[in-house]
Design an enzyme around this catalytic site. Structure first.
Site, short mmCIF file in Angstrom:
data_model
loop_
_atom_site.label_atom_id
_atom_site.label_comp_id
_atom_site.label_asym_id
_atom_site.label_seq_id
_atom_site.Cartn_x
_atom_site.Cartn_y
_atom_site.Cartn_z
N ARG A 1 0.78 -1.32 0.06
CA ARG A 1 0.11 -0.06 0.16
C ARG A 1 1.02 1.18 -0.02
O ARG A 1 2.11 1.13 0.36
CB ARG A 1 -0.91 0.04 1.26
CG ARG A 1 -0.21 -0.04 2.46
CD ARG A 1 -0.83 0.29 3.63
NE ARG A 1 -0.88 2.01 3.42
CZ ARG A 1 0.31 2.73 3.68
NH1 ARG A 1 1.50 2.13 4.07
NH2 ARG A 1 0.27 4.01 3.30
N GLY A 2 0.25 2.45 -0.22
CA GLY A 2 0.83 3.43 -0.55
C GLY A 2 0.82 3.81 -2.02
O GLY A 2 1.44 2.84 -2.58
N ALA A 3 0.44 5.03 -2.57
CA ALA A 3 0.43 5.20 -3.98
C ALA A 3 1.59 4.61 -4.61
O ALA A 3 1.40 4.01 -5.73
CB ALA A 3 -0.19 6.39 -4.26
N ARG B 1 -7.65 -2.00 -7.29
CA ARG B 1 -7.83 -1.07 -6.29
C ARG B 1 -8.56 0.36 -7.15
O ARG B 1 -7.50 0.84 -8.07
CB ARG B 1 -6.86 -0.40 -5.63
CG ARG B 1 -6.06 -1.20 -4.61
CD ARG B 1 -7.02 -1.53 -3.41
NE ARG B 1 -7.08 -0.08 -2.89
CZ ARG B 1 -6.46 0.54 -1.87
NH1 ARG B 1 -5.00 0.10 -1.76
NH2 ARG B 1 -6.49 1.52 -1.24
N GLN C 1 -3.15 2.79 9.84
CA GLN C 1 -1.77 2.93 9.19
C GLN C 1 -0.78 3.73 10.09
O GLN C 1 0.37 3.58 9.75
CB GLN C 1 -2.18 3.22 7.82
CG GLN C 1 -2.86 2.37 6.73
CD GLN C 1 -4.23 2.66 6.75
OE1 GLN C 1 -4.80 2.96 7.50
NE2 GLN C 1 -4.68 2.25 5.45
N ASP D 1 -3.71 9.93 -2.55
CA ASP D 1 -3.81 8.92 -3.71
C ASP D 1 -4.09 9.46 -4.84
O ASP D 1 -3.83 8.80 -5.87
CB ASP D 1 -4.80 8.11 -3.09
CG ASP D 1 -4.33 6.76 -1.97
OD1 ASP D 1 -3.90 5.90 -2.36
OD2 ASP D 1 -4.06 7.62 -0.86
N ASN E 1 -7.31 11.42 -0.10
CA ASN E 1 -6.27 10.52 0.70
C ASN E 1 -7.18 9.65 1.79
O ASN E 1 -8.32 9.88 1.77
CB ASN E 1 -5.46 11.66 1.37
CG ASN E 1 -4.20 11.22 2.08
OD1 ASN E 1 -3.38 10.22 1.47
ND2 ASN E 1 -3.95 11.43 3.48
N LYS E 2 -6.44 9.03 2.56
CA LYS E 2 -7.17 8.06 3.67
C LYS E 2 -8.05 8.72 4.29
O LYS E 2 -7.97 9.84 4.57
CB LYS E 2 -6.02 7.78 4.46
CG LYS E 2 -6.25 6.59 5.61
CD LYS E 2 -7.09 5.51 4.64
CE LYS E 2 -6.09 4.73 3.82
NZ LYS E 2 -6.72 3.86 3.04
#
Length: 350
Positions: free
Chosen positions: A51-53, A94, A201, A242, A252-253
């Protein structure tokens, strides 16, 4: 800085394997998974094992190469058809992270440039492109860190949300890059890491990697952001992203937009660290960004020994929210710092 040696996505080409650090097991276990099938790579992206763009983009590039490498095609055209199937499959993992599509599109651009060459030559070109994506990301992160560092002062309190660190990228991270670069140069920050519900996270990943690196970090629950701001502990907010729309609206998250609203109220600069690969000029504004919904159990039971919600209760679990461009002080990229109006400043970066 022990964690700087950790690469979260590694190609083992000799064994046709993608090696990833399983981020779902941190901080309790540091386990590297060896993925040998497209199903495994798809699942790793979908389940946030990687994970993480930027890391998703790196994994997608390697995944597209490995999937095409398996092809028994004897001609370029046959190989290209196999590649398109791999690309379509990985793209379904995703829906929000633009880096996934950016990397897959870039791999397709490369295979189209190799038209007419032998399958072996094309496969080598795809490997080269995937490696280049990773190498470029490491440089992008370092450059973002340099620009971000210019906006910060030694000893400043920094609040961050989710994880935009070394394990989410090729190296350094995006939002955490100035913290790592600063530490290398004797410039230190006090970092407050939001827990980042519901997948934690911030608690599991940001707090872990910063502590591993010897950074002064304190973990807070998401709903504590207001009080640390009010108490004067925060000099700036740094987050990753993202997807950034052409007008500067940023996905974003989940919870990021709430942090931005609080920062605006307390007069604290709110900075988005965004590689150009996450800026989507085809997306006019935040309303056009598809928000992924995640499984109910992430909220009700995932992190508990016993369920912490009534059996069968309805759950609404969006993975991201969109921060309005009016709440963003600046968007920091590898090509420079963009300021409002973002419709003008972002397009100039390209």
């Amino acid at each position: 800085m022990e964690n700087q040696a950790i690469q979260s996505v590694i190609l083992d080409d000799e064994n046709s394997t993608l090696v990833i650090l399983d981020q779902t097991l941190l901080p309790n276990e540091k386990i590297f998974l060896r993925l040998t099938s497209q199903n495994q790579i798809w699942e790793a992206i979908y389940s946030l094992r990687v994970r993480g763009a930027p890391a998703i983009g790196i994994a997608a590039g390697y995944g597209a190469y490995l999937g095409t490498k398996e092809s028994k095609a004897e001609t370029y055209d046959e190989l290209y058809e196999d590649f398109k199937k791999v690309k379509e499959y990985l793209a379904s993992s995703r829906p929000t992270a633009v880096n996934l599509f950016w990397a897959l599109d870039r791999m397709e651009t490369r295979i189209l440039k190799e038209k007419g060459k032998t399958p072996v030559e094309v496969k080598n070109a795809l490997k080269d492109e995937a490696e280049t994506i990773r190498e470029e990301d490491a440089k992008v992160c370092e450059t973002i860190g340099e620009y971000a560092l210019s906006l910060l002062k030694d000893g400043m309190g920094i609040l961050t949300h989710c994880n935009a660190g070394a394990i989410a990228t090729a190296k350094y991270g995006t939002a955490l890059a100035p913290i790592y670069l600063g530490k290398e140069r004797g410039v230190n920050f006090k970092v407050y890491a939001d827990e980042t519900r519901p997948l934690l996270q911030g608690a599991r990943l940001t707090a872990w990697e910063l502590k591993e690196a010897g950074v002064d970090v304190a973990l807070i629950c998401d709903n504590m952001a207001s009080i640390v701001m009010k108490e004067g502990k925060i000099g700036a907010v740094l987050v990753g992203c993202d997807r950034v729309a052409a007008n500067g609206d940023t996905a974003n998250k989940i919870g990021t937009s709430g942090v931005a609203i609080l920062a605006k109220h307390y007069g604290i600069p709110f900075y988005v660290c965004a590689p150009l690969s996450t800026i989507d000029l085809k997306c006019a504004h935040g309303d056009d960004i598809h928000i992924e919904l995640r499984p109910d159990e992430e909220v009700t039971s995932k992190w508990y020994e016993k369920p912490m919600a009534p059996q069968g209760v309805k759950v609404y679990n969006p993975c991201f929210d969109v921060t309005d461009n009016k709440l963003i002080s600046a968007i920091i990229t590898e090509k420079g710092i963009a300021y409002p109006p973002y419709n003008e400043s972002l397009s100039k970066l390209f």
